[in-house]
Design an enzyme around this catalytic site. Structure first.
Site, mmCIF file in Angstrom:
data_model
loop_
_atom_site.group_PDB
_atom_site.id
_atom_site.type_symbol
_atom_site.label_atom_id
_atom_site.label_comp_id
_atom_site.label_asym_id
_atom_site.label_seq_id
_atom_site.Cartn_x
_atom_site.Cartn_y
_atom_site.Cartn_z
ATOM 1 N N HIS A 298 37.019 39.996 32.295
ATOM 2 C CA HIS A 298 35.889 40.930 32.124
ATOM 3 C C HIS A 298 35.432 41.022 30.663
ATOM 4 O O HIS A 298 34.829 42.017 30.272
ATOM 5 C CB HIS A 298 36.223 42.332 32.666
ATOM 6 C CG HIS A 298 36.609 42.323 34.112
ATOM 7 N ND1 HIS A 298 36.929 43.458 34.807
ATOM 8 C CD2 HIS A 298 36.720 41.314 35.000
ATOM 9 C CE1 HIS A 298 37.240 43.152 36.052
ATOM 10 N NE2 HIS A 298 37.122 41.844 36.194
ATOM 11 N N HIS B 128 35.874 35.291 45.111
ATOM 12 C CA HIS B 128 34.534 35.694 44.662
ATOM 13 C C HIS B 128 34.028 34.774 43.562
ATOM 14 O O HIS B 128 34.794 34.335 42.698
ATOM 15 C CB HIS B 128 34.509 37.154 44.213
ATOM 16 C CG HIS B 128 35.236 37.444 42.934
ATOM 17 N ND1 HIS B 128 34.620 37.366 41.700
ATOM 18 C CD2 HIS B 128 36.505 37.817 42.682
ATOM 19 C CE1 HIS B 128 35.494 37.702 40.765
ATOM 20 N NE2 HIS B 128 36.651 37.967 41.324
ATOM 21 N N ASP C 216 38.742 34.702 36.033
ATOM 22 C CA ASP C 216 38.238 35.668 37.027
ATOM 23 C C ASP C 216 36.758 35.434 37.318
ATOM 24 O O ASP C 216 35.908 36.014 36.682
ATOM 25 C CB ASP C 216 38.468 37.085 36.475
ATOM 26 C CG ASP C 216 38.077 38.154 37.467
ATOM 27 O OD1 ASP C 216 37.896 37.836 38.650
ATOM 28 O OD2 ASP C 216 37.933 39.313 37.058
ATOM 29 N N ASP D 150 41.888 34.915 43.844
ATOM 30 C CA ASP D 150 41.182 35.605 42.769
ATOM 31 C C ASP D 150 42.101 35.646 41.548
ATOM 32 O O ASP D 150 43.041 36.438 41.524
ATOM 33 C CB ASP D 150 40.818 37.024 43.233
ATOM 34 C CG ASP D 150 39.963 37.758 42.220
ATOM 35 O OD1 ASP D 150 39.690 37.193 41.150
ATOM 36 O OD2 ASP D 150 39.566 38.910 42.506
ATOM 37 N N GLU E 254 31.725 40.898 44.019
ATOM 38 C CA GLU E 254 33.049 41.523 44.164
ATOM 39 C C GLU E 254 33.268 42.558 43.087
ATOM 40 O O GLU E 254 33.841 43.627 43.310
ATOM 41 C CB GLU E 254 34.142 40.441 44.098
ATOM 42 C CG GLU E 254 35.559 40.946 44.377
ATOM 43 C CD GLU E 254 36.353 41.317 43.127
ATOM 44 O OE1 GLU E 254 37.477 41.783 43.248
ATOM 45 O OE2 GLU E 254 35.821 41.159 41.996
ATOM 46 N N GLU E 255 32.827 42.236 41.872
ATOM 47 C CA GLU E 255 33.093 43.102 40.721
ATOM 48 C C GLU E 255 32.318 44.419 40.808
ATOM 49 O O GLU E 255 32.603 45.348 40.070
ATOM 50 C CB GLU E 255 32.741 42.371 39.416
ATOM 51 C CG GLU E 255 33.465 41.033 39.222
ATOM 52 C CD GLU E 255 34.926 41.188 38.821
ATOM 53 O OE1 GLU E 255 35.433 42.319 38.815
ATOM 54 O OE2 GLU E 255 35.548 40.154 38.528
HETATM 55 ZN ZN LIG Z 1 38.211 38.626 40.322
#
Ligand SMILES: [Zn+2]
Length: 410
Positions: free
Chosen positions: A372, A215, A234, A295, A267-268
């Site tokens: 994140h 992603h 990420d 990922d 994706e998130e």
């Molecule tokens: Zn990811």
């Protein structure tokens, strides 16, 4: 209790039929998630399968946020799959969805128990030479570039800025391709963000497809952390692995099978892009022989060149293929682990019955804790030698699997 649940489901089914669900601005939405996460958050589970530890729930935006936060706390990238489009199209067939998932897992367990001779790959000089072309400097440059966007979130005001710029970059790269190719952006119903796809067309069996994907979106879930979401690990890292794999694969001879490289949207926010794509491929009966998901590949939490191979919602056959490819070409250490339902886009393909593989940066508990947040940037711990191994996996699949007639035997 049962009646209340039924009434709720009927309400959802009716309201979903009335209009196409707006999955970015919703009141409630149906999801699949790890049963442990749903229970820990006291989210009512409407249906479940204990064998595979997957639960079906209807969540509010606040509940979705809590799942995302918990996923982040336990080190997961995604954490749930949005089923809004399934409900719209198929009605409330969630028991069937859970049954299908359990059956796929059961087939994998049977394969694991069967006394097959271990898979082995024959060493090929062209592949060995291609692997020496994987450049750590290139990977660093791609990750630096992708993580310089303030955010790649599907809910950003400009959710396609980086997608457009990436397409332009790939187009100029592909001008040198020795293999016939197509490049396209994929529009989605569930998000305004688009996925990106490059297709390297196969010579002999172009309908047989090897998918390499990851992603491209990022997210920031930290409280008061602003909206900056660099997402270096990420998942600028996996995205960079795929750019580098493309650069190498397109300069080699045309594979017999088609290779499709995807950079997925959203994706998130519940595997949005990959879920739509996998569903579409299934509906069109496309022959996808293997799906690689990359990922998070930059943080060697379990040690340099220790790769976590996720065993839940992936194909036993492909996991064995990874071990054989590693033995012959990559020389890392592969450690089996689990990441729970929906930890990344491979879950979308697995649910549609396609064989998927998820080699991860570390064992699950040792993965990067800064994802994140604004801290997911290149740091002294970022390890591009480690990350290069994941490009090598993609290159081996693009040159070996895409030139063979090997298939999942179940
Ligand atoms: Zn990811």
């Amino acid at each position: 209790m049962k009646t209340a649940t039924m009434a709720l489901l009927m309400f959802v089914a009716t309201s979903a039929m009335a209009h196409v669900p707006d999955m970015e601005n919703f009141e409630t939405k149906p999801i699949l998630a790890d049963l442990k996460d749903l229970r820990a958050l006291n989210i009512p589970v409407l249906a479940k399968d204990e064998r595979i530890e997957v639960g079906y729930a209807i969540v509010t935006p606040l509940m979705q946020q809590r799942i995302q936060e918990r996923s982040h706390q336990v080190g997961k990238c995604g954490g749930f799959e949005d089923l809004s489009l399934d409900m719209h199209v198929q009605g409330a067939g969630f028991n069937g969805i859970l049954d299908n998932l359990a059956k796929i897992q059961e087939q994998n367990a049977l394969y694991d128990r069967a006394p097959f001779a271990p898979l082995a790959l024959e060493k090929n000089a062209a592949i060995e030479s291609a692997l020496t072309e994987v450049s750590e400097d290139n990977l660093r440059a791609y990750v630096t570039w992708l993580s310089s966007f303030p955010s790649r979130s599907n809910r950003d005001a400009e959710p396609n800025r980086h997608v457009d710029e990436m397409k332009t970059r790939l187009e100029s790269m592909l001008a040198e391709s020795k293999i016939p190719y197509e490049i396209s952006q994929i529009n989605h119903t569930s998000t305004k963000q688009r996925s990106l796809k490059v297709r390297l067309v196969g010579s002999e069996r172009p309908n047989e497809i090897v998918v390499l994907g990851g992603h491209l979106d990022s997210i920031n879930q930290s409280w008061g952390g602003g909206k900056t979401a660099p997402g270096a690990d990420d998942n600028a890292s996996g995205s960079a692995n795929l750019i580098e794999a493309l650069r190498i694969l397109m300069s080699k001879s045309q594979p017999k099978r088609t290779i499709e490289i995807f950079w997925y949207a959203g994706e998130e926010s519940g595997l949005l892009g990959s879920a739509e794509i996998a569903k579409q491929y299934k509906a069109e009966k496309k022959d996808v022989v293997a799906v690689l998901q990359l990922d998070m590949t930059l943080f060697p939490g379990s040690g340099e060149l220790v790769i976590g191979s996720m065993t839940d919602f992936t194909s036993s056959w492909l996991r064995e293929y990874l071990k054989a490819a590693n033995e012959t070409y990559i020389h890392a250490r592969i450690v089996d682990d689990k990441c729970g339902y929906g930890c990344s886009d491979h879950a979308s393909w697995n649910r549609q019955g396609y064989p998927a593989l998820m080699p991860f940066e570390a064992t699950f508990s040792k993965s990067n804790k800064n994802i994140h947040t604004t801290r997911d940037v290149i740091t002294p711990e970022s390890n591009f030698k480690h990350s290069a191994a994941y490009t090598k996996i993609a290159v081996v699949m693009g040159m070996d699997l895409a030139n063979s007639d090997a298939r999942q035997p179940y």
